[in-house]
Write an enzyme that holds these catalytic residues in place. Sequence first.
Site: not given
Ligand code: NAD
Ligand code: DAU
Length: 334
Positions: A77-79, A81, A118-120, A145, A149, A175, A201
């Site tokens: 995914a593109e992940s 926000n 995701t929960d989002e 984003y 999803k 995560n 922050l």
């Molecule tokens: P990430 O951005 O670290 O990794 C995404 C991976 O997908 C990368 O390796 C990227 O190269 C690959 N990718 C992107 N576009 C692609 C395409 N078109 N074809 C093939 N590969 C492609 O993301 P993550 O944080 O590891 O999240 C993984 C999954 O979990 C996502 O679906 C995300 O929505 C979900 N998720 C993430 C979180 C979180 O907190 N990070 C929480 C809940 C769910």
């Molecule tokens: O809830 C699950 C989601 O969690 C996943 O689906 C997404 O892929 C993952 O990126 C994550 O989304 P968030 O937007 O919650 O995560 P992020 O790490 O970008 O930010 C977490 C919180 O911290 C958010 O409230 C924004 C804040 N933040 C983020 C950054 C990068 C800061 O306060 N300072 C920062 O520098």
Amino acid sequence: MRMLVTGGAGFIGSNFVRRTVKTRPEYEITVLDKLTYAGNRANLAGLDVPLVVGDIADAALVDGLVAEADIVVHFAAESHNDNSLEDPWPFMHTNLIGTYTLLEAVRRHGTRFHHVSTDEVFGDLALDDPARFNEHTAYNPSSPYSATKAGSDHLVRAWIRSFGIEATSSNCSNNYGPYQHIEKFIPRQITNILSGLPAKLYGTGEQVRDWIHVDDHNDAIHLILDRGKTGETYIIGADNDHVNNKQVIELICELMGLGKDAYEHVADRPGHDMRYAMDSTKLRTELGWRPRFTDNDTGMRRGLEETIAWYRENESWWRPQKEQVEADYARKGH
Ligand code: NAD
Ligand code: DAU
């Protein structure tokens, strides 16, 4: 059992591959990953796992790989926000067209599919709202984003109902852990401090994220693969919905030997979701899942200590990206 892991060179996917190799030798894994800025070959270093570099929206490539697999676990995914607010198109392409392409391939080949979401997709809760998201909560995504999803989740449900594909889905909260891209909240703060920069922050930091260690997430996915009912969705969360961003940043500062207030406030995210909270009763009662990374204050102390140690020990993994990531954030006012 041949397993195709999409996005297996990203944060959660590569932790999943590592954990599967270690704990489930019955799986023969192939990774399909486009290696976008978020994917990294080094995340799979030392593993004897083939990596196919390609796009999940490439129908011919996907068809050939799915034909060779017994099961597909879909992380790609593109992940991020913040990126989706600047340019939504890659999110449409990968999260929607890419998921559609995989669904069509598993439909043709009758392959078991697990969709990682995701929960989002549920939007957010007010800070004083005691509710938690569960499998019946209505969808209400806020950002490009989370909207894409949500769309991908709807595609999976439609393909289950209309075409009878054998699929499950999971929606997990935020995560943290090793190999997370340094654009994300926790690794950004750790690597800022390791670089002599202040932690940053967004806004007041009142926002609540229901943090979970990546291994607990991936263990839940394995339980769903082993014992989940096809057609079903499972909520994954570790009950950390009482910790706000300010408390997390303070804990990171403290664990890294700084004063609790060694951070600065920067511009807030537009449309910033306030609170996420997950009710994982179904996963716990039906499949017996329990998170391992828990403790009785923030629920994250041990997991954060290990994560900080990992970034300290693996500077060569994150250092090459640091300057560019911070330059991009500076341009956005964060
Ligand atoms: P990430 O951005 O670290 O990794 C995404 C991976 O997908 C990368 O390796 C990227 O190269 C690959 N990718 C992107 N576009 C692609 C395409 N078109 N074809 C093939 N590969 C492609 O993301 P993550 O944080 O590891 O999240 C993984 C999954 O979990 C996502 O679906 C995300 O929505 C979900 N998720 C993430 C979180 C979180 O907190 N990070 C929480 C809940 C769910
Ligand atoms: O809830 C699950 C989601 O969690 C996943 O689906 C997404 O892929 C993952 O990126 C994550 O989304 P968030 O937007 O919650 O995560 P992020 O790490 O970008 O930010 C977490 C919180 O911290 C958010 O409230 C924004 C804040 N933040 C983020 C950054 C990068 C800061 O306060 N300072 C920062 O520098």
